[in-house]
Design a protein around this motif. Structure first.
Motif, PDB file in Angstrom:
ATOM      1  N   ARG A  85      77.822  46.234  33.376  1.00 44.01           N
ATOM      2  CA  ARG A  85      76.767  46.982  32.313  1.00 44.01           C
ATOM      3  C   ARG A  85      75.490  46.953  32.976  1.00 44.01           C
ATOM      4  O   ARG A  85      74.743  46.145  32.985  1.00 44.01           O
ATOM      5  CB  ARG A  85      76.752  46.416  31.175  1.00 44.01           C
ATOM      6  CG  ARG A  85      78.174  46.085  30.364  1.00 44.01           C
ATOM      7  CD  ARG A  85      78.080  44.576  30.167  1.00 44.01           C
ATOM      8  NE  ARG A  85      79.736  44.116  29.959  1.00 44.01           N
ATOM      9  CZ  ARG A  85      80.513  44.240  28.936  1.00 44.01           C
ATOM     10  NH1 ARG A  85      79.742  44.356  27.762  1.00 44.01           N
ATOM     11  NH2 ARG A  85      81.799  43.911  29.302  1.00 44.01           N
ATOM     12  N   PHE A  86      75.244  48.287  33.597  1.00 39.17           N
ATOM     13  CA  PHE A  86      73.780  48.679  34.059  1.00 39.17           C
ATOM     14  C   PHE A  86      72.686  48.970  33.342  1.00 39.17           C
ATOM     15  O   PHE A  86      72.970  50.160  32.631  1.00 39.17           O
ATOM     16  CB  PHE A  86      74.191  49.573  35.186  1.00 39.17           C
ATOM     17  CG  PHE A  86      74.527  49.135  36.582  1.00 39.17           C
ATOM     18  CD1 PHE A  86      73.881  48.861  37.637  1.00 39.17           C
ATOM     19  CD2 PHE A  86      76.097  48.829  36.505  1.00 39.17           C
ATOM     20  CE1 PHE A  86      74.502  48.483  38.820  1.00 39.17           C
ATOM     21  CE2 PHE A  86      76.470  48.305  37.707  1.00 39.17           C
ATOM     22  CZ  PHE A  86      75.861  48.294  38.861  1.00 39.17           C
ATOM     23  N   ILE A  87      71.883  48.273  32.773  1.00 38.04           N
ATOM     24  CA  ILE A  87      70.754  48.513  31.893  1.00 38.04           C
ATOM     25  C   ILE A  87      69.499  48.660  32.276  1.00 38.04           C
ATOM     26  O   ILE A  87      69.119  47.777  33.134  1.00 38.04           O
ATOM     27  CB  ILE A  87      70.980  47.123  30.719  1.00 38.04           C
ATOM     28  CG1 ILE A  87      72.253  47.232  30.172  1.00 38.04           C
ATOM     29  CG2 ILE A  87      69.785  47.396  29.758  1.00 38.04           C
ATOM     30  CD1 ILE A  87      72.375  45.822  29.332  1.00 38.04           C
ATOM     31  N   ASN A  88      68.914  49.688  31.993  1.00 35.48           N
ATOM     32  CA  ASN A  88      67.604  50.016  32.428  1.00 35.48           C
ATOM     33  C   ASN A  88      66.394  49.200  31.781  1.00 35.48           C
ATOM     34  O   ASN A  88      66.620  48.714  30.750  1.00 35.48           O
ATOM     35  CB  ASN A  88      67.183  51.495  32.479  1.00 35.48           C
ATOM     36  CG  ASN A  88      68.060  52.418  33.235  1.00 35.48           C
ATOM     37  OD1 ASN A  88      68.429  52.103  34.449  1.00 35.48           O
ATOM     38  ND2 ASN A  88      68.649  53.404  32.420  1.00 35.48           N
ATOM     39  N   PHE A  89      65.399  48.811  32.769  1.00 35.35           N
ATOM     40  CA  PHE A  89      64.254  48.317  31.950  1.00 35.35           C
ATOM     41  C   PHE A  89      62.923  48.631  32.864  1.00 35.35           C
ATOM     42  O   PHE A  89      63.057  48.855  34.160  1.00 35.35           O
ATOM     43  CB  PHE A  89      64.382  46.772  32.014  1.00 35.35           C
ATOM     44  CG  PHE A  89      64.129  45.985  33.307  1.00 35.35           C
ATOM     45  CD1 PHE A  89      62.749  45.274  33.536  1.00 35.35           C
ATOM     46  CD2 PHE A  89      65.105  45.991  34.270  1.00 35.35           C
ATOM     47  CE1 PHE A  89      62.693  44.688  34.869  1.00 35.35           C
ATOM     48  CE2 PHE A  89      64.810  45.332  35.466  1.00 35.35           C
ATOM     49  CZ  PHE A  89      63.630  44.780  35.806  1.00 35.35           C
ATOM     50  N   LEU A  90      61.926  48.640  31.987  1.00 35.77           N
ATOM     51  CA  LEU A  90      60.559  49.113  32.607  1.00 35.77           C
ATOM     52  C   LEU A  90      59.679  47.684  32.790  1.00 35.77           C
ATOM     53  O   LEU A  90      59.447  47.156  31.950  1.00 35.77           O
ATOM     54  CB  LEU A  90      59.748  50.058  31.718  1.00 35.77           C
ATOM     55  CG  LEU A  90      60.121  51.441  31.786  1.00 35.77           C
ATOM     56  CD1 LEU A  90      59.634  52.092  30.526  1.00 35.77           C
ATOM     57  CD2 LEU A  90      59.661  52.037  32.994  1.00 35.77           C
ATOM     58  N   PRO A  91      59.416  47.385  34.067  1.00 41.44           N
ATOM     59  CA  PRO A  91      58.857  45.906  34.362  1.00 41.44           C
ATOM     60  C   PRO A  91      57.455  45.748  34.011  1.00 41.44           C
ATOM     61  O   PRO A  91      57.077  44.590  33.228  1.00 41.44           O
ATOM     62  CB  PRO A  91      58.704  45.846  35.828  1.00 41.44           C
ATOM     63  CG  PRO A  91      58.910  47.220  36.590  1.00 41.44           C
ATOM     64  CD  PRO A  91      59.566  48.151  35.507  1.00 41.44           C
ATOM     65  N   SER A  92      56.922  46.931  33.625  1.00 40.83           N
ATOM     66  CA  SER A  92      55.598  46.951  32.996  1.00 40.83           C
ATOM     67  C   SER A  92      55.489  46.528  31.370  1.00 40.83           C
ATOM     68  O   SER A  92      54.503  46.029  30.757  1.00 40.83           O
ATOM     69  CB  SER A  92      54.617  48.108  33.051  1.00 40.83           C
ATOM     70  OG  SER A  92      55.180  49.232  32.356  1.00 40.83           O
ATOM     71  N   SER A  93      56.731  46.431  30.766  1.00 38.55           N
ATOM     72  CA  SER A  93      57.018  46.340  29.447  1.00 38.55           C
ATOM     73  C   SER A  93      57.245  44.870  29.151  1.00 38.55           C
ATOM     74  O   SER A  93      57.458  44.106  28.029  1.00 38.55           O
ATOM     75  CB  SER A  93      58.466  46.815  28.936  1.00 38.55           C
ATOM     76  OG  SER A  93      59.449  46.413  29.433  1.00 38.55           O
ATOM     77  N   ILE A  94      57.381  43.868  30.205  1.00 40.72           N
ATOM     78  CA  ILE A  94      57.705  42.535  30.227  1.00 40.72           C
ATOM     79  C   ILE A  94      56.540  41.868  30.823  1.00 40.72           C
ATOM     80  O   ILE A  94      56.321  41.824  32.116  1.00 40.72           O
ATOM     81  CB  ILE A  94      58.928  42.238  30.899  1.00 40.72           C
ATOM     82  CG1 ILE A  94      59.965  43.045  30.582  1.00 40.72           C
ATOM     83  CG2 ILE A  94      59.430  40.639  31.007  1.00 40.72           C
ATOM     84  CD1 ILE A  94      61.323  43.038  31.197  1.00 40.72           C
ATOM     85  N   TYR A  95      55.441  41.266  29.941  1.00 38.24           N
ATOM     86  CA  TYR A  95      54.439  40.560  30.483  1.00 38.24           C
ATOM     87  C   TYR A  95      54.577  39.247  30.776  1.00 38.24           C
ATOM     88  O   TYR A  95      53.971  38.525  31.541  1.00 38.24           O
ATOM     89  CB  TYR A  95      53.175  40.774  29.402  1.00 38.24           C
ATOM     90  CG  TYR A  95      53.313  39.905  28.191  1.00 38.24           C
ATOM     91  CD1 TYR A  95      53.099  38.623  28.047  1.00 38.24           C
ATOM     92  CD2 TYR A  95      53.819  40.579  27.218  1.00 38.24           C
ATOM     93  CE1 TYR A  95      53.279  37.842  26.803  1.00 38.24           C
ATOM     94  CE2 TYR A  95      54.273  39.886  25.837  1.00 38.24           C
ATOM     95  CZ  TYR A  95      53.884  38.752  25.535  1.00 38.24           C
ATOM     96  OH  TYR A  95      53.971  38.259  24.764  1.00 38.24           O
ATOM     97  N   ASP A  96      55.687  38.533  30.006  1.00 35.98           N
ATOM     98  CA  ASP A  96      56.114  36.981  30.318  1.00 35.98           C
ATOM     99  C   ASP A  96      57.516  37.093  30.324  1.00 35.98           C
ATOM    100  O   ASP A  96      58.214  36.877  29.224  1.00 35.98           O
ATOM    101  CB  ASP A  96      55.198  36.159  29.095  1.00 35.98           C
ATOM    102  CG  ASP A  96      55.875  34.755  29.447  1.00 35.98           C
ATOM    103  OD1 ASP A  96      56.571  34.468  30.160  1.00 35.98           O
ATOM    104  OD2 ASP A  96      55.242  33.868  28.540  1.00 35.98           O
ATOM    105  N   PRO A  97      58.185  36.982  31.324  1.00 34.74           N
ATOM    106  CA  PRO A  97      59.595  36.984  31.339  1.00 34.74           C
ATOM    107  C   PRO A  97      60.300  36.056  30.669  1.00 34.74           C
ATOM    108  O   PRO A  97      61.331  36.217  29.996  1.00 34.74           O
ATOM    109  CB  PRO A  97      60.219  37.257  32.755  1.00 34.74           C
ATOM    110  CG  PRO A  97      58.833  36.802  33.531  1.00 34.74           C
ATOM    111  CD  PRO A  97      57.519  37.001  32.832  1.00 34.74           C
ATOM    112  N   ASP A  98      60.122  34.759  30.936  1.00 38.24           N
ATOM    113  CA  ASP A  98      60.420  33.694  29.883  1.00 38.24           C
ATOM    114  C   ASP A  98      60.317  33.905  28.502  1.00 38.24           C
ATOM    115  O   ASP A  98      61.440  33.448  27.958  1.00 38.24           O
ATOM    116  CB  ASP A  98      59.776  32.370  30.356  1.00 38.24           C
ATOM    117  CG  ASP A  98      60.124  31.899  31.956  1.00 38.24           C
ATOM    118  OD1 ASP A  98      61.047  32.371  32.340  1.00 38.24           O
ATOM    119  OD2 ASP A  98      58.989  31.220  32.448  1.00 38.24           O
TER     120      ASP A  98
END
Length: 352
Positions: free
Chosen positions: A188-201
Motif C-alpha cells: 500500500r503506497f501512501i503519500n506523506f509530506l515531510p514538513s507535516s512531521i516535526y517529530d516522527p517518533d
C-alpha cells in the motif's frame, strides 16, 4: 493516545462569536484597537488580548482585510483565534495569515474537519510478471460531500497551517481503506509530506496504531514522500525514513528526476523504492537522452538495492521501453486508472 494540536480537529467557526488577537508588541495591539474604534468596530482589550465580536461569518472577510490594510508592517507578530459567544473554548493562536485563510475558505475547513474525502487505488505491477504487487492511494472527494481538487485542498492546508492535520488524517484513511479491499502481502503506497512531521517518533504514533487495529503488517506499508517542497531539513527527512523503517514499514522517494528529488538525494536517503518522474517516462521510447538518464538511474539504484518504479505509463511503447531498461515496477493509466474498489478485492476487518 495523546496528539499535538497540529493533528487534532478544530472547533467549527460559529455563525457568531469572537475573534481574539495577540501581538508580540502590545503597543501594536493598542494601535489596532484604536483603528478599530475609529472605524466603528467594537472591540476591547483584556489580559493582553484584543476581543472583537462578530455577528455574522460573512463580515469577517472585510474585517480581516481592514486589519491587513491598517497594520501592513506589523502582521508578522499578530496572532489570532476564534471562539464562540461564551469565549470559553477556542483554537490555539495562529498567525494572522493562517487565520485569514481559514476564515476565507470555510468549505475546505469542513472537508478537513469532517474528513470529507476518500481514497482511490491505482495498481502497480511487476514488470517481469505483469502481476499487481501494490496500489498507490490517491485522495478524492467523497461523492456525498463538497467537491474539491486535491491539489487545491493541500495548498489550502499549507497556507492555513493545517498541513499536519490533513496529512495525518489522509495517512490513517488510506490504511483503513486498504484494510477493506487488499489482502495481506499487497503493498500500500501512501503519500506523506515531510514538513507535516516535526517529530516522527510522536507524529507517526497514530499511523502505526491504525495499522495494528486494522491487522495490517507494517511490511505491507510503503510511505511515499511527496516532494513538491525543498529539502530544507534533510536530517529530519532521514529521521522520518528511519522511524518508518524501525516499525517495519518501507519508504519510497517520489518524482525522482524532477525538482529536488535527485540521484544524490536517493543515495543519501537510500529508500526501498524510487518512483521516476513521469516527465522522464513520457515518450521515453522516442528520446535517446531520456533513455540514457533512465538507464543511469536504474544502474545507480541497483547498486544500492533500491527498487525502481516507472510511473505515468500511458503507452505500450513506454511500457516496453522501461522494461528493456531494467525497471522493476510500473504504474500508469495504461496499466490501470485509480478506482474506489480494486477489481478483485479481498475483504478484511478494521476497527474504527
Amino acid at each position: 493516545m495523546n496528539q499535538c494540536s497540529s493533528c487534532t480537529a478544530l472547533p467549527d467557526l460559529e455563525s457568531s462569536g469572537y475573534l481574539l488577537f495577540t501581538h508580540t508588541a502590545f503597543s501594536v495591539l493598542r494601535e489596532l484597537h484604536y483603528h478599530l474604534l475609529r472605524s466603528g468596530y467594537t472591540s476591547y482589550i483584556q489580559d493582553n488580548t484584543l476581543h472583537y465580536y462578530y455577528s455574522a461569518v460573512q463580515t469577517l472577510g472585510p474585517f480581516l482585510n481592514f486589519i491587513e490594510h491598517n497594520l501592513p508592517g506589523d502582521l508578522a507578530g499578530l496572532k489570532g483565534a476564534w471562539t464562540g459567544k461564551n469565549q470559553q473554548t477556542h483554537a490555539n493562536m495562529i498567525h494572522f495569515q493562517q487565520l485569514k485563510e481559514r476564515v476565507s475558505q470555510p468549505s475546505f475547513m469542513t472537508v478537513i474537519n469532517d474528513q470529507q474525502f476518500t481514497h482511490h487505488m491505482q495498481p502497480i505491477i511487476q514488470l517481469n510478471t505483469g502481476e499487481v504487487m501494490g496500489y498507490e492511494f490517491l485522495m478524492r472527494p467523497r461523492a456525498d460531500a463538497a467537491q474539491f481538487r486535491p491539489d487545491q485542498l493541500f495548498s489550502f492546508s499549507q497556507q492555513s497551517g493545517l498541513q499536519s492535520l490533513l496529512d495525518n488524517r489522509a495517512r490513517i484513511a488510506s490504511i483503513k481503506t486498504s484494510a477493506k479491499y487488499l489482502k495481506p502481502g499487497i503493498k500500500r503506497f501512501i503519500n506523506f509530506l515531510p514538513s507535516s512531521i516535526y517529530d516522527p517518533d510522536h507524529c507517526l504514533l497514530s499511523t502505526f496504531a491504525t495499522a495494528r487495529s486494522c491487522g495490517i503488517s507494517t511490511k505491507d506499508l510503503v510511505f511515499e514522500v511527496v516532494e513538491t517542497e525543498n529539502f530544507e531539513n534533510p536530517g529530519l527527512l532521514l529521521r522520518i525514513f528511519q522511524t518508518f523503517q524501525s516499525h517495519g514499514a518501507r519508504v519510497a522517494l517520489d518524482d525522482l528526476g524532477a525538482g529536488y528529488s535527485t540521484i544524490d538525494v536517493m543515495e543519501e536517503l537510500q529508500p526501498h523504492y524510487v518512483k521516476i518522474d513521469r516527465s522522464l517516462v513520457d515518450r521515453c521510447d522516442q528520446d535517446i537522452k531520456k533513455q540514457q538518464r533512465l538507464e543511469k538511474i536504474v544502474s545507480r539504484a541497483g547498486s544500492y538495492g533500491i527498487i525502481t518504479l516507472a510511473e505515468g505509463i500511458e503507452r505500450s511503447e513506454e511500457l516496453n521501453c522501461v522494461r528493456e531498461l531494467g525497471f522493476d515496477l510500473a504504474q500508469g493509466y495504461l496499466i490501470g486508472k485509480p478506482k474506489a474498489v480494486p477489481e478483485a478485492p479481498s475483504i478484511s476487518g478494521c476497527s474504527e
